[in-house]
Design an enzyme around this catalytic site. Structure first.
Site, short mmCIF file in Angstrom:
data_model
loop_
_atom_site.label_atom_id
_atom_site.label_comp_id
_atom_site.label_asym_id
_atom_site.label_seq_id
_atom_site.Cartn_x
_atom_site.Cartn_y
_atom_site.Cartn_z
N GLY A 60 0.80 -1.22 0.00
CA GLY A 60 0.00 0.00 0.00
C GLY A 60 0.83 1.27 0.00
O GLY A 60 0.29 2.36 0.08
N CYS A 61 2.14 1.14 -0.09
CA CYS A 61 3.02 2.31 -0.12
C CYS A 61 3.52 2.51 -1.55
O CYS A 61 3.91 1.56 -2.21
CB CYS A 61 4.21 2.13 0.82
SG CYS A 61 3.74 2.00 2.54
N GLN A 62 3.53 3.77 -1.98
CA GLN A 62 4.03 4.10 -3.31
C GLN A 62 5.53 3.81 -3.40
O GLN A 62 6.01 3.24 -4.36
CB GLN A 62 3.76 5.58 -3.57
CG GLN A 62 4.24 6.09 -4.91
CD GLN A 62 4.02 7.58 -5.06
OE1 GLN A 62 3.77 8.29 -4.10
NE2 GLN A 62 4.12 8.06 -6.28
#
Length: 144
Positions: A60-62
């Site tokens: 869920g982290c860019q």
């Protein structure tokens, strides 16, 4: 215990949140606050290369973000890293709040402080979602 794990400066998560809010309040604008957060990230203990893998990756982290945790004496200690400077700073900020605390304190400390500080709103949508994903990963680890 590896030197990678962050030992808390403050006695409680609430005290860490108050201290971070006070520190960020010293700056006039978000550009200066970002610089301060980046500096926090530069002071994190080195994160072992062997932990920079999919098993430690926060979804869920860019940017790429990795977390590791160990339980000692009833407290969870976290290590973390990112491949992006601002995100590394956000990791440092979260670890300052959550690392070295009992699971009950971690679970009892809602990441809503990220919104209260205006941090999520000041970040791009992807970065805001990412910092929330990191907080959720920490909370999930504490719930086991």
């Amino acid at each position: 215990m590896s030197d990678a794990y962050l030992v808390p400066q403050e006695d409680t998560a609430a005290a860490a949140i108050e201290e971070i809010e006070a520190e960020l309040g010293l700056f006039d604008d978000w550009m200066e606050r970002y610089q301060y957060i980046i500096e926090m990230g530069r002071k994190l203990p080195p994160f072992p290369e062997e932990w920079q893998d999919d098993a430690h990756r926060v979804p869920g982290c860019q940017s790429q973000v990795w977390l590791e945790a160990v339980e000692r004496d009833g407290k969870l200690f976290f290590a973390g890293a990112s491949d992006a400077a601002i995100v590394q700073g956000l990791v440092a900020l979260l670890l300052r709040v959550y690392s070295g605390r009992p699971k009950s304190e971690i679970l009892g400390t809602s990441p809503v402080f990220l919104h209260d500080m205006g941090l999520v709103k000041a970040l791009s949508t992807n970065r805001g979602n990412g910092v929330e994903a990191m907080a959720q990963a920490i909370q999930k680890r504490a719930s086991h």
